[in-house]
Design a protein around this motif. Structure first.
Motif, PDB file in Angstrom:
ATOM      1  N   ARG A 244     -65.403  -7.237  65.423  1.00  0.00           N
ATOM      2  CA  ARG A 244     -66.682  -6.702  65.895  1.00  0.00           C
ATOM      3  C   ARG A 244     -66.566  -6.223  67.342  1.00  0.00           C
ATOM      4  N   ARG A 245     -65.894  -7.007  68.180  1.00  0.00           N
ATOM      5  CA  ARG A 245     -65.694  -6.595  69.575  1.00  0.00           C
ATOM      6  C   ARG A 245     -64.967  -5.263  69.652  1.00  0.00           C
ATOM      7  N   ASP A 246     -63.899  -5.116  68.853  1.00  0.00           N
ATOM      8  CA  ASP A 246     -63.115  -3.880  68.892  1.00  0.00           C
ATOM      9  C   ASP A 246     -63.923  -2.690  68.379  1.00  0.00           C
ATOM     10  N   LEU A 247     -64.812  -2.962  67.401  1.00  0.00           N
ATOM     11  CA  LEU A 247     -65.694  -1.892  66.930  1.00  0.00           C
ATOM     12  C   LEU A 247     -66.612  -1.430  68.057  1.00  0.00           C
ATOM     13  N   VAL A 248     -67.136  -2.377  68.842  1.00  0.00           N
ATOM     14  CA  VAL A 248     -67.996  -2.015  69.972  1.00  0.00           C
ATOM     15  C   VAL A 248     -67.207  -1.174  70.977  1.00  0.00           C
ATOM     16  N   ILE A 249     -65.975  -1.559  71.237  1.00  0.00           N
ATOM     17  CA  ILE A 249     -65.150  -0.783  72.183  1.00  0.00           C
ATOM     18  C   ILE A 249     -64.930   0.633  71.651  1.00  0.00           C
ATOM     19  N   ASP A 250     -64.719   0.770  70.340  1.00  0.00           N
ATOM     20  CA  ASP A 250     -64.568   2.098  69.750  1.00  0.00           C
ATOM     21  C   ASP A 250     -65.831   2.937  69.936  1.00  0.00           C
ATOM     22  N   THR A 251     -66.995   2.309  69.776  1.00  0.00           N
ATOM     23  CA  THR A 251     -68.237   3.075  69.971  1.00  0.00           C
ATOM     24  C   THR A 251     -68.418   3.454  71.437  1.00  0.00           C
ATOM     25  N   MET A 252     -67.964   2.603  72.344  1.00  0.00           N
ATOM     26  CA  MET A 252     -68.025   2.941  73.770  1.00  0.00           C
ATOM     27  C   MET A 252     -67.123   4.137  74.067  1.00  0.00           C
ATOM     28  N   LEU A 253     -65.986   4.189  73.401  1.00  0.00           N
ATOM     29  CA  LEU A 253     -65.089   5.338  73.560  1.00  0.00           C
ATOM     30  C   LEU A 253     -65.734   6.596  72.982  1.00  0.00           C
ATOM     31  N   ALA A 254     -66.383   6.428  71.820  1.00  0.00           N
ATOM     32  CA  ALA A 254     -67.014   7.584  71.171  1.00  0.00           C
ATOM     33  C   ALA A 254     -68.168   8.128  71.995  1.00  0.00           C
ATOM     34  N   THR A 255     -68.859   7.281  72.709  1.00  0.00           N
ATOM     35  CA  THR A 255     -69.988   7.732  73.533  1.00  0.00           C
ATOM     36  C   THR A 255     -69.578   8.044  74.968  1.00  0.00           C
ATOM     37  N   LYS A 256     -68.243   7.996  75.196  1.00  0.00           N
ATOM     38  CA  LYS A 256     -67.674   8.320  76.511  1.00  0.00           C
ATOM     39  C   LYS A 256     -68.096   7.327  77.607  1.00  0.00           C
ATOM     40  N   ALA A 257     -68.432   6.109  77.177  1.00  0.00           N
ATOM     41  CA  ALA A 257     -68.723   5.059  78.156  1.00  0.00           C
ATOM     42  C   ALA A 257     -67.439   4.528  78.773  1.00  0.00           C
ATOM     43  N   VAL A 258     -66.323   4.638  78.043  1.00  0.00           N
ATOM     44  CA  VAL A 258     -65.007   4.285  78.567  1.00  0.00           C
ATOM     45  C   VAL A 258     -64.024   5.365  78.151  1.00  0.00           C
ATOM     46  N   ASP A 259     -62.882   5.423  78.850  1.00  0.00           N
ATOM     47  CA  ASP A 259     -61.849   6.378  78.448  1.00  0.00           C
ATOM     48  C   ASP A 259     -60.850   5.698  77.527  1.00  0.00           C
ATOM     49  N   GLN A 260     -59.909   6.484  77.023  1.00  0.00           N
ATOM     50  CA  GLN A 260     -58.955   5.984  76.041  1.00  0.00           C
ATOM     51  C   GLN A 260     -58.112   4.828  76.594  1.00  0.00           C
ATOM     52  N   THR A 261     -57.682   4.962  77.834  1.00  0.00           N
ATOM     53  CA  THR A 261     -56.824   3.925  78.438  1.00  0.00           C
ATOM     54  C   THR A 261     -57.584   2.608  78.572  1.00  0.00           C
ATOM     55  N   THR A 262     -58.825   2.685  79.067  1.00  0.00           N
ATOM     56  CA  THR A 262     -59.638   1.478  79.243  1.00  0.00           C
ATOM     57  C   THR A 262     -59.922   0.818  77.902  1.00  0.00           C
ATOM     58  N   ALA A 263     -60.220   1.628  76.882  1.00  0.00           N
ATOM     59  CA  ALA A 263     -60.496   1.089  75.555  1.00  0.00           C
ATOM     60  C   ALA A 263     -59.277   0.384  74.981  1.00  0.00           C
ATOM     61  N   ALA A 264     -58.125   1.003  75.122  1.00  0.00           N
ATOM     62  CA  ALA A 264     -56.905   0.401  74.584  1.00  0.00           C
ATOM     63  C   ALA A 264     -56.586  -0.906  75.301  1.00  0.00           C
ATOM     64  N   ARG A 265     -56.765  -0.921  76.606  1.00  0.00           N
ATOM     65  CA  ARG A 265     -56.486  -2.126  77.384  1.00  0.00           C
ATOM     66  C   ARG A 265     -57.461  -3.250  76.993  1.00  0.00           C
ATOM     67  N   ALA A 266     -58.726  -2.913  76.788  1.00  0.00           N
ATOM     68  CA  ALA A 266     -59.722  -3.909  76.425  1.00  0.00           C
ATOM     69  C   ALA A 266     -59.458  -4.491  75.040  1.00  0.00           C
TER      70      ALA A 266
END
Length: 678
Positions: A244-266
């Motif tokens: 569930r956490r990783d799904l939230v991070i994916d949605t943050m990436l999709a909405t441009k709340a984080v970039d690809q590098t930050t999402a992968a690190r998280a």
């Protein structure tokens, strides 16, 4: 044919979504008009504009210096403003729960239509609710109806009426609050797991941090939990929680709340949860020297007009009068005298600061501590403040006889009192006389001053007869034994259904014609006993023993506390004269040997007591600005004679323990530590 059915379902879903939207918007645009679905009883207005100041929160009790000693609450929640919530947390919640949050106005027409179509066509069940609507729902469940399971069930019911009322309120909230206020309001209201409510409490409980410092990975885990705190509990279901956490991070990436590098690190980070570190919600969690104080402070506030709801949900800060240094010294002293787990023996100590306008309680300790584990010497009863010693304070009660005699003029400190080794005193109503013996050899006659120091029995029963037992009984209440005297002779509330006068009468009623009163064989409260020397040291002014310095609410506003008024219960001349009479106990009286053994040389006042069967021994004293009671009494299921020794124990030992040899030493030890080099 199947295609036709699906088309009909789709058309029906569109119609349902349109009808629901029309029902929601109609009252806003064209007036009431919705009586058919009962939205006239709207929940509009129940969610206040100052949401964070109205939520159930943690009440914190502190000592007099502001150091926390305990917390009490129903919901572990620490409301914070929007500026104290990390942007990562806000972004995570919006990304997973309501991507159009900043564009919509309380409701999301697209979400409503999508949910209606899905429900009608048999697709995945979707709520279609916005963060604002979820705020309304959670506020109802977790705040308004938190103590009403039936109402909570209605708040969750999947009905058109409930959804329309919820949506109506969301629209009005959106008109009156900023998006940041709504978002922070929701994050303060929502449950995470168990007793953890709100993002600040969750940040502390799960990560040992604060809401403003939540990282992307931490924020994503918490944002994912709000959908279903049980299913995505990281302790019980770590795999589901991480997905569930990783799904939230994916949605943050999709909405441009984080970039690809930050999402992968998280996503590469472990869950990183600890605990959950949730403080105890009762006084049982307090340190061993603070549990009884916490319990008394809450009881005192309830009797002073502060409601239980305020105490457990008001987010109050209660600054008590407890002096942690004094309390620690007292706790060490009683533990050294009677070990915590010593079977059947309790040692209490209460310390009060005298004064003409207040009597502040500084310490309430016992060798027992507050708790539920009897094997570890714990008790759920407040041994220090309740009428807990059923056997009495013994000759300490001679203070009341002396005070009544001095006040009435029946005696002065120099008055010579008849003091035979034994005497049978007449009783009213031609009853058999009351026989009293002295325990030891005394001069006959003896002065009142010398009698206070050495404590003969016949002299004081004779003086009590001269003054009048009712006057002595009244003096006990006046000087401080108020709750004690209103219990019956077994230390409980009088039982009107009993035929036994010891059970159906208060002590005040029961002892009106009983000369044994001055010998102290009635149940007592250790705290009230300490308040007696406090009254004398205050020039004869009684004040309730208060544990409270101040109470403030979550907005730092003062909460009024109603205290009983102080009273001049005897003259300052009587008080000072009696203190002079009590000044020789540690010099030449019943505690002189213990004082010498302790290296005690300070001027003070004191009086010892020992019950006839040695089941309770007591010492009350006063030095500098400290009024003290130390009681050692049998507290087990099979009470027996107290025997001195290391440790004090229940047994058969001839003369047994005495107030001067067993109850006074903890006083000397505690006060030497407190006073130090002064």
């Amino acid at each position: 044919m199947g295609a036709s059915r699906n088309l009909l379902k789709l058309v029906g879903g569109c119609a349902a979504g349109g009808a629901l939207l029309a029902g929601i918007l109609a009252p806003v645009s064209i007036g009431a008009g919705l009586a058919a679905v009962d939205v006239s009883d709207s929940v509009i207005g129940i969610v206040p504009a100052s949401i964070s100041k109205q939520l159930p929160g943690v009440t914190t009790l502190t000592d007099r210096n502001g150091t926390p000693i305990a917390t009490v609450f129903d919901q572990y929640r620490i409301p914070v403003g929007a500026d104290r919530i990390s942007q990562a947390m806000k972004n995570a919640l919006v990304s997973i729960e309501d991507r159009r949050f900043y564009q919509e106005h309380g409701i999301d027409p697209q979400g409503v239509a999508r949910a209606a179509i899905a429900d009608v066509t048999g697709g995945d069940h979707q709520g279609g609710s916005t963060i604002t609507q979820q705020l309304v729902k959670n506020y109802l469940i977790n705040v308004i109806d938190k103590d009403n399971p039936a109402a909570q069930a209605a708040d969750r019911a999947d009905t058109l009426t409930r959804k329309m009322r919820e949506a109506r309120t969301a629209i009005e909230l959106d008109e009156n609050l900023s998006k940041d206020e709504i978002l922070s309001g929701y994050l303060n209201v929502v449950e995470f797991t168990g007793k953890v409510y709100g993002v600040e409490a969750a940040a502390r409980a799960y990560f040992g941090t604060t809401a403003d410092k939540l990282t992307v990975a931490q924020a994503a885990l918490l944002a994912g939990m709000v959908n279903n705190p049980t299913t995505f509990n990281p302790y019980a279901h770590p795999v589901a929680a991480q997905r569930r956490r990783d799904l939230v991070i994916d949605t943050m990436l999709a909405t441009k709340a984080v970039d690809q590098t930050t999402a992968a690190r998280a996503k590469a980070e472990p869950l990183g949860v600890s605990g959950p570190a949730v403080p105890s919600s009762t006084c049982f969690s307090a340190q061993p020297d603070a549990g009884f104080f916490c319990q008394y402070a809450l009881s005192y506030l309830r009797s002073a007009g502060v409601t239980q709801e305020q105490l457990t949900n008001g987010g109050l800060t209660i600054k008590t009068t407890m002096d942690s240094q004094v309390s620690a010294a007292a706790k060490d002293a009683v533990n050294a005298n009677v070990p915590v787990t010593q079977p059947g023996v309790a040692n209490t100590m209460a310390i009060v600061s005298p004064g003409n306008t207040s009597h502040e309680v500084l310490a309430l300790v016992a060798n027992r501590s507050l708790g539920t584990d009897a094997a570890q010497g714990q008790t759920t009863r407040n041994l220090v403040t309740d009428v807990s010693d059923p056997f009495g304070a013994g000759s300490v009660f001679k203070i009341f006889t002396a005070a009544a005699a001095l006040e009435s003029g029946a005696a002065t400190l120099d008055t010579q009192l008849p003091n035979p080794p034994s005497q049978c005193f007449p009783l009213p109503g031609n009853r058999k006389c009351y026989t009293v013996h002295n325990d030891g050899t005394y001069s006959d006659p003896i002065s009142l001053a010398n009698g206070l120091a050495t404590s003969p029995n016949t002299a004081f029963v004779g003086l009590e007869q001269r003054v009048g037992v009712p006057q002595v009984v009244a003096m006990a209440s006046r000087l401080g034994m108020r709750s004690s005297m209103q219990t019956n002779n077994v230390g409980q509330q009088p039982d009107a259904g009993s035929n036994d006068p010891q059970r159906n009468q208060t002590q005040t009623q029961y002892f009106q014609d009983k000369p044994s009163f001055t010998l102290g064989d009635s149940p007592v409260s250790p705290l009230e006993l300490a308040n007696v020397p406090a009254t004398l040291m205050s020039g004869g002014v009684w004040c309730p023993p208060t544990p409270i310095l101040s109470v403030t609410d979550a907005a730092a506003n003062a909460v009024p506390v109603t205290n009983a008024a102080c009273e001049q219960v005897t003259s300052s001349d009587v008080a000072s004269t009696l203190m002079t009479g009590l000044s020789q106990d540690t010099v030449s009286g019943t505690t002189a040997a213990s004082a010498r053994a302790a290296g005690w040389t300070r001027p003070d006042i004191g009086k010892t007591g020992t019950t006839q069967t040695n089941q309770s021994v007591a010492f009350v004293g006063g030095v500098d600005n400290y009024a003290v009671s130390s009681l050692v009494f049998a507290d087990g299921n099979k009470p027996g004679q107290l025997c001195p020794g290391n440790p004090v124990h229940i047994g058969s030992c001839g003369h047994g323990a005495f107030g001067g040899t067993v109850a006074a030493p903890p006083y000397f030890k505690a006060m030497k530590t407190v006073l130090g080099g002064r």
